[in-house]
Design a protein around this motif. Structure first.
Motif, mmCIF file in Angstrom:
data_model
loop_
_atom_site.group_PDB
_atom_site.id
_atom_site.type_symbol
_atom_site.label_atom_id
_atom_site.label_comp_id
_atom_site.label_asym_id
_atom_site.label_seq_id
_atom_site.Cartn_x
_atom_site.Cartn_y
_atom_site.Cartn_z
ATOM 1 N N ARG A 41 0.835 -1.210 0.000
ATOM 2 C CA ARG A 41 0.000 0.000 0.000
ATOM 3 C C ARG A 41 0.870 1.260 0.000
ATOM 4 O O ARG A 41 0.556 2.233 -0.686
ATOM 5 N N ARG A 42 1.973 1.245 0.734
ATOM 6 C CA ARG A 42 2.880 2.409 0.736
ATOM 7 C C ARG A 42 3.486 2.632 -0.646
ATOM 8 O O ARG A 42 3.650 3.775 -1.074
ATOM 9 N N VAL A 43 3.829 1.545 -1.329
ATOM 10 C CA VAL A 43 4.366 1.670 -2.694
ATOM 11 C C VAL A 43 3.327 2.327 -3.597
ATOM 12 O O VAL A 43 3.646 3.238 -4.367
ATOM 13 N N VAL A 44 2.085 1.880 -3.490
ATOM 14 C CA VAL A 44 1.012 2.452 -4.314
ATOM 15 C C VAL A 44 0.796 3.915 -3.970
ATOM 16 O O VAL A 44 0.656 4.758 -4.865
ATOM 17 N N LYS A 45 0.787 4.248 -2.689
ATOM 18 C CA LYS A 45 0.575 5.637 -2.287
ATOM 19 C C LYS A 45 1.694 6.535 -2.812
ATOM 20 O O LYS A 45 1.425 7.628 -3.337
ATOM 21 N N THR A 46 2.922 6.086 -2.708
ATOM 22 C CA THR A 46 4.053 6.867 -3.223
ATOM 23 C C THR A 46 3.935 7.046 -4.732
ATOM 24 O O THR A 46 4.119 8.151 -5.256
ATOM 25 N N PHE A 47 3.616 5.963 -5.433
ATOM 26 C CA PHE A 47 3.451 6.030 -6.883
ATOM 27 C C PHE A 47 2.361 7.021 -7.266
ATOM 28 O O PHE A 47 2.557 7.881 -8.128
ATOM 29 N N LEU A 48 1.202 6.924 -6.617
ATOM 30 C CA LEU A 48 0.088 7.811 -6.951
ATOM 31 C C LEU A 48 0.390 9.262 -6.589
ATOM 32 O O LEU A 48 0.013 10.177 -7.327
ATOM 33 N N THR A 49 1.066 9.487 -5.492
ATOM 34 C CA THR A 49 1.432 10.846 -5.105
ATOM 35 C C THR A 49 2.299 11.479 -6.180
ATOM 36 O O THR A 49 2.042 12.609 -6.619
ATOM 37 N N GLU A 50 3.317 10.753 -6.618
ATOM 38 C CA GLU A 50 4.219 11.272 -7.673
ATOM 39 C C GLU A 50 3.465 11.446 -8.992
ATOM 40 O O GLU A 50 3.631 12.461 -9.677
#
Length: 92
Positions: A41-50
């Motif tokens: 989930r953290r990977v997805v959140k970082t990806f979506l934020t960028e």
């Protein structure tokens, strides 16, 4: 652009029948996020934020999602940004 496997896995959890018995889009997203562990989930959140910070073209956001293999397609003006923002903001 490299799309993380974690994002693709999440997208594929959005399928035709995954909305059955779900009250609203917030609950739908929350149930789909259970397919990922906290690290994913953290990977997805970082990806979506960028992604949301750097991509200002909603058509490109929709196209990215619609190519993930998800059985749910994003359509409509600013719908891509809205849906991806909801996902990002739902991740604790």
């Amino acid at each position: 652009m490299v799309i993380p496997e974690e994002f693709l896995r999440l997208a594929q959890a959005f399928h035709q029948d995954s909305e059955l018995g779900i009250a609203d889009v917030q609950e739908w997203i929350a149930t789909r996020l259970t397919f990922l562990d906290s690290v994913q989930r953290r990977v997805v959140k970082t990806f979506l934020t960028e992604l949301l910070m750097h991509c200002h073209d909603d058509a490109k956001l929709q196209q990215l999602w619609n190519k993930t293999g998800a059985d749910f397609y994003i359509v409509g003006d600013q719908a891509g940004r809205h849906f991806l923002t909801l996902i990002r903001d739902s991740i604790q």
